[in-house]
Design an enzyme around this catalytic site. Structure first.
Site, PDB file in Angstrom:
ATOM      1  N   GLY A  98      46.734  35.771  42.956  1.00  0.00           N
ATOM      2  CA  GLY A  98      47.000  36.155  41.574  1.00  0.00           C
ATOM      3  C   GLY A  98      46.932  37.651  41.365  1.00  0.00           C
ATOM      4  O   GLY A  98      47.817  38.247  40.766  1.00  0.00           O
ATOM      5  N   PHE A  99      45.842  38.277  41.813  1.00  0.00           N
ATOM      6  CA  PHE A  99      45.640  39.724  41.672  1.00  0.00           C
ATOM      7  C   PHE A  99      45.733  40.186  40.223  1.00  0.00           C
ATOM      8  O   PHE A  99      46.037  41.340  39.946  1.00  0.00           O
ATOM      9  CB  PHE A  99      46.639  40.505  42.540  1.00  0.00           C
ATOM     10  CG  PHE A  99      46.666  40.068  43.973  1.00  0.00           C
ATOM     11  CD1 PHE A  99      45.532  40.151  44.757  1.00  0.00           C
ATOM     12  CD2 PHE A  99      47.826  39.564  44.540  1.00  0.00           C
ATOM     13  CE1 PHE A  99      45.542  39.735  46.084  1.00  0.00           C
ATOM     14  CE2 PHE A  99      47.846  39.148  45.861  1.00  0.00           C
ATOM     15  CZ  PHE A  99      46.708  39.234  46.640  1.00  0.00           C
ATOM     16  N   ILE A 147      41.290  31.522  44.224  1.00  0.00           N
ATOM     17  CA  ILE A 147      42.629  32.103  44.338  1.00  0.00           C
ATOM     18  C   ILE A 147      42.860  32.677  45.738  1.00  0.00           C
ATOM     19  O   ILE A 147      43.655  33.594  45.924  1.00  0.00           O
ATOM     20  CB  ILE A 147      42.855  33.173  43.247  1.00  0.00           C
ATOM     21  CG1 ILE A 147      41.835  34.313  43.355  1.00  0.00           C
ATOM     22  CG2 ILE A 147      42.802  32.540  41.866  1.00  0.00           C
ATOM     23  CD1 ILE A 147      42.101  35.459  42.386  1.00  0.00           C
ATOM     24  N   GLY A 148      42.146  32.088  46.701  1.00  0.00           N
ATOM     25  CA  GLY A 148      42.202  32.585  48.063  1.00  0.00           C
ATOM     26  C   GLY A 148      41.011  33.439  48.410  1.00  0.00           C
ATOM     27  O   GLY A 148      40.972  34.076  49.472  1.00  0.00           O
ATOM     28  N   ILE A 183      25.636  40.449  50.029  1.00  0.00           N
ATOM     29  CA  ILE A 183      26.913  39.875  50.434  1.00  0.00           C
ATOM     30  C   ILE A 183      26.694  38.386  50.678  1.00  0.00           C
ATOM     31  O   ILE A 183      25.985  37.980  51.595  1.00  0.00           O
ATOM     32  CB  ILE A 183      27.451  40.579  51.692  1.00  0.00           C
ATOM     33  CG1 ILE A 183      27.613  42.084  51.423  1.00  0.00           C
ATOM     34  CG2 ILE A 183      28.777  39.960  52.117  1.00  0.00           C
ATOM     35  CD1 ILE A 183      28.522  42.433  50.260  1.00  0.00           C
ATOM     36  N   THR A 185      33.919  35.854  54.491  1.00  0.00           N
ATOM     37  CA  THR A 185      34.927  35.835  53.430  1.00  0.00           C
ATOM     38  C   THR A 185      34.967  37.170  52.691  1.00  0.00           C
ATOM     39  O   THR A 185      36.032  37.591  52.229  1.00  0.00           O
ATOM     40  CB  THR A 185      34.667  34.690  52.443  1.00  0.00           C
ATOM     41  OG1 THR A 185      33.337  34.793  51.913  1.00  0.00           O
ATOM     42  CG2 THR A 185      34.820  33.340  53.124  1.00  0.00           C
ATOM     43  N   GLU A 209      37.586  43.828  44.806  1.00  0.00           N
ATOM     44  CA  GLU A 209      38.468  44.912  44.366  1.00  0.00           C
ATOM     45  C   GLU A 209      38.011  46.264  44.880  1.00  0.00           C
ATOM     46  O   GLU A 209      38.788  47.221  44.936  1.00  0.00           O
ATOM     47  CB  GLU A 209      38.563  44.911  42.836  1.00  0.00           C
ATOM     48  CG  GLU A 209      39.161  43.615  42.305  1.00  0.00           C
ATOM     49  CD  GLU A 209      39.340  43.599  40.793  1.00  0.00           C
ATOM     50  OE1 GLU A 209      38.755  44.466  40.106  1.00  0.00           O
ATOM     51  OE2 GLU A 209      40.057  42.714  40.297  1.00  0.00           O
TER      52      GLU A 209
END
Length: 743
Positions: A248-249, A475-476, A623, A628, A699
């Protein structure tokens, strides 16, 4: 659960499952094709029809007429939906164009019709038979051209240019004039497309006044609320289902025309309708990241200490739309007593501009961090040392407001040592490898940590396994996996005994996926539900919570050990809760930090660019899953390559649309473009962020990468490019001379 004071030690700190590098539990489903995305839900409801969306052929004006007779006569065509027969709907306005235009056209490829048919082919063929006539109107399609020395004052309005945000601290103009070392430059970033793998797609079905959508959305709760408002029904009468989303980003934060027109059409024809946008429609009908013009002025003492920082920007959007906040990071990244930040928005008649991965910081750092490199050169100072010298542990505008955790200096020093920064040539254009000019560049990265309310439900099944339910999306990014890890850690069961169900508005309302907020907040919401379930179990056993230890599928305490499966043999038990935040994000600035390092090679004959190495050192709290998280960061780094070197939605300034509106013309990085990529995570859990002590990271890996690449190209060639994407035509005629090869 109210989170209003820093987290103390809790079960997550054991890190027997959380914090371990774990493969995605949904990976096998996706690689074998068993994970079904929105358009692939062929059997969820019978008698599905197909819709094909038709976009406006002009950018501004009015529809004069739509002749649909040929389309309606085509075998298989059921209906043609236009603004004249779509039924009642309430559009949101406020910068969001109408999902179905008519008669006014607000931008190119705004939906003007949906052809519904028994097959996709019939719907598509019918769409091409529509005859639509328009009355064109003039529009604005480019950011303003500003002459040298001309830039709007922070609160100055001009025709088509509105001031939208400005902040001042101290007296920038006086400090800048007095600074012994100054730089002033302008930078430009391009319009960008999210270009995610899965296009926008929806299946809509009405039954007994209730709407169900299987759709591609990042925010299930937002979609449910928006659709209820659009169709004038109760939110409880809308169900949104999105178990798998193919990227999606930011493009799928808000609902788009596929969802709205599928619902309109399904209501009209009385049957389910499925709609997927073509790639050109994705790029011109939905949203994009706006291009920016940016002006940066930095003033410093000769020892490198910043005394004056100004960052001003211009982005574009439809009237009443939101601007790209490209100056946001400049308010917080470096110390400096005198500061000015300001944004203007140019009113453009292009498709809507909206959030794209790391809105604000991504394009803003592409300017600020190149300007810092230019200042370092003017000072004769190492770029890493300049950033270290201007570190701050508190909000520069409010020194009484400290950062909760800030380890940018450690990122910089760790990265410089690991990357071999000391081998960098301080004289640009002098390192060579055959026909290739070599250079190193670096930049700092910054992204806010956003805390948001999020809820979840956890159920202890009769066989001792766990089921997690929340409307959170994956969303991945790995949401399925980190939620399973959280539940396993909190209740002491093996990871393989945790089932996670996501993306359904019938589940508790989560934070959703976006803004780098998903992982920390969604797991914190599940943590709250797990705490409640642990308390229920202890109450059932009359065991003091402080003594209870959950491990190996059992609870131990007060001299007893009870298998969880034994406890619920007769009936499963469940708990639901949400994380609610106090004011810790107000008393303490919460953010994530990075240092990015790049080695680039530029062909001395052709100007061709090849990146050789990249390193990102990230400070992002705990983390939750290094495996991932690393995937997220290298994906961000790859997106940074695209922003720096190739991605640009080119505007036809006469017709008002993005010309290269497919993946043949809109270039994104592919495997052959990628260098060796390394990621290092610092270990600094942030107790102010959440009980998980985590922060976002998805991000951060993008923020600053473009500038690091730009700085590496300068170090390789001595050519400073300030207009992104950085293409070879800007360097070709200015490359350092190279002796021709011998006979």
């Amino acid at each position: 659960m109210k989170f209003d004071r820093p987290a103390e030690r809790n079960p997550i700190d054991d890190q027997t499952v959380v914090g371990q590098p774990t493969s995605r539990i949904d990976g096998a489903l996706k690689t074998t094709g068993q994970a079904r995305y929105a358009y692939e839900q062929h059997d969820v409801v019978p008698d599905q029809t197909y819709g094909y969306l038709v976009g406006a052929g002009i950018a501004r004006g009015r529809i004069r007429a739509i002749d649909s007779r040929a389309a309606r006569d085509l075998p298989g065509v059921i209906e043609v939906i236009t603004w004249e027969n779509a039924g009642d709907v309430t559009y949101p306005g406020g910068g969001t164009p109408d999902y179905l235009a008519g008669p006014e056209i607000q931008h190119y490829h705004q939906a003007v019709a949906l052809v519904v048919a028994e097959s996709f082919e019939a719907a598509r063929d019918g769409a091409f038979l529509l005859e639509i006539s328009y009355d064109r109107a003039p529009g604005r399609y480019a950011l303003p051209s500003l002459a040298e020395g001309d830039w709007p004052a922070p609160d100055e309005a001009r025709e088509g240019l509105e001031p939208v945000d400005s902040d001042t601290v101290g007296d920038f103009e006086a400090a800048f004039a007095a600074a012994p070392v100054r730089i002033e430059q302008r930078y430009q970033t391009s319009h960008e497309s999210h270009a995610m793998m899965e296009p926008h797609a929806t299946i809509a079905h009405w039954a007994d006044g209730r709407l169900t959508l299987w759709t591609a959305t990042q925010m299930v709760g937002w979609a449910q609320r928006s659709l209820a408002r659009l169709f004038g029904i109760e939110k409880s009468d809308v169900r949104v289902i999105a178990p798998y989303v193919g990227g999606g980003f930011g493009a799928k934060l808000a609902i788009q025309s596929d969802a709205v027109l599928a619902a309109m059409a399904a209501r009209k024809v009385g049957r389910p309708v499925k709609v997927a946008l073509t790639r050109p429609m994705v790029m011109n009908n939905t949203t994009h990241r706006s291009a920016t013009l940016q002006r940066v002025r930095l003033g410093a003492e000769r020892d490198g200490r910043l005394t004056a920082i100004a960052h001003q920007g211009i982005s574009g959007n439809l009237a009443e739309g939101r601007h790209e906040p490209a100056v946001s990071q400049t308010k917080l990244l470096y110390a400096g007593a005198n500061r000015l930040t300001a944004m203007h928005m140019a009113i453009l008649d292009l498709p809507k501009a909206s959030d794209m991965r790391a809105p604000g910081e991504a394009p803003g750092l592409m300017a600020l961090e190149v300007a810092m490199d230019e200042l370092a050169e003017a000072l004769g100072m190492d770029p890493v040392e300049l950033r270290i010298r201007n570190d701050t542990q508190s909000d520069p505008a409010d020194p009484e407001r400290p950062f909760s955790e800030r380890h940018l200096v450690e990122c910089l020093r760790t990265g410089a040592e690991r990357f071999g920064w000391s081998e960098r040539s301080t004289t640009p254009g002098t390192r060579r490898d055959g026909d290739w000019l070599l250079g190193m560049g670096m930049a700092a990265g910054y992204r806010d940590n956003l805390v948001r309310q999020s809820a979840a439900r956890i159920r202890l099944e009769q066989d001792g396994s766990l089921t997690v339910e929340t409307d959170m999306t994956d969303i991945g990014t790995g949401s399925y996996t980190i939620l399973a890890q959280t539940a396993a850690e909190m209740l002491g069961v093996p990871l393989g005994r945790v089932a996670v169900r996501l993306g359904d508005s019938d589940f508790p309302l989560s934070v959703g996926s976006g803004g780098q907020w998903g992982a920390n907040n969604a797991t914190a919401g599940l943590y709250a539900a797990c705490v409640r379930l642990r308390a229920m179990i202890c109450e059932m056993l009359q065991m003091p919570e402080a003594e209870a230890q959950f491990a190996d599928g059992a609870v131990t305490g007060a001299g007893r050990r009870v298998e969880l499966a034994e406890l619920v043999r007769d009936e499963a038990i469940s708990a639901e809760d949400r994380i609610e935040y106090g004011d810790l994000d107000e008393t303490h600035q919460q953010a994530t930090f990075a240092a990015h390092f790049v080695e680039a090679a530029v062909n001395a004959w052709t100007g061709e660019v090849r990146l050789r190495r990249m390193l990102s050192v990230c400070d992002a709290g705990r983390i939750l899953n290094p495996k991932t998280a690393r995937s997220q960061v290298i994906g961000s780094m790859t997106m940074g390559i695209g922003s720096a070197l190739m991605e640009e939605l080119a505007v036809d300034a006469g017709a008002g649309f993005f010309v290269n509106h497919d993946l043949a013309g809109y270039e994104v990085p592919v495997h052959a473009d990628l260098p060796e990529q390394e990621v290092i995570f610092l270990d600094h859990p942030d107790a102010f962020s959440s009980p998980m002590k985590a922060k976002g990271v998805g991000e951060l890996g993008l923020c600053g990468v473009g500038a690091a690449i730009a700085n590496a190209l300068y170090n390789a060639t001595g050519i400073r490019l300030r207009e992104y994407p950085l293409t070879l035509d800007g360097m070709l005629e200015r490359l350092p001379p190279l002796a021709p090869p011998g006979p």
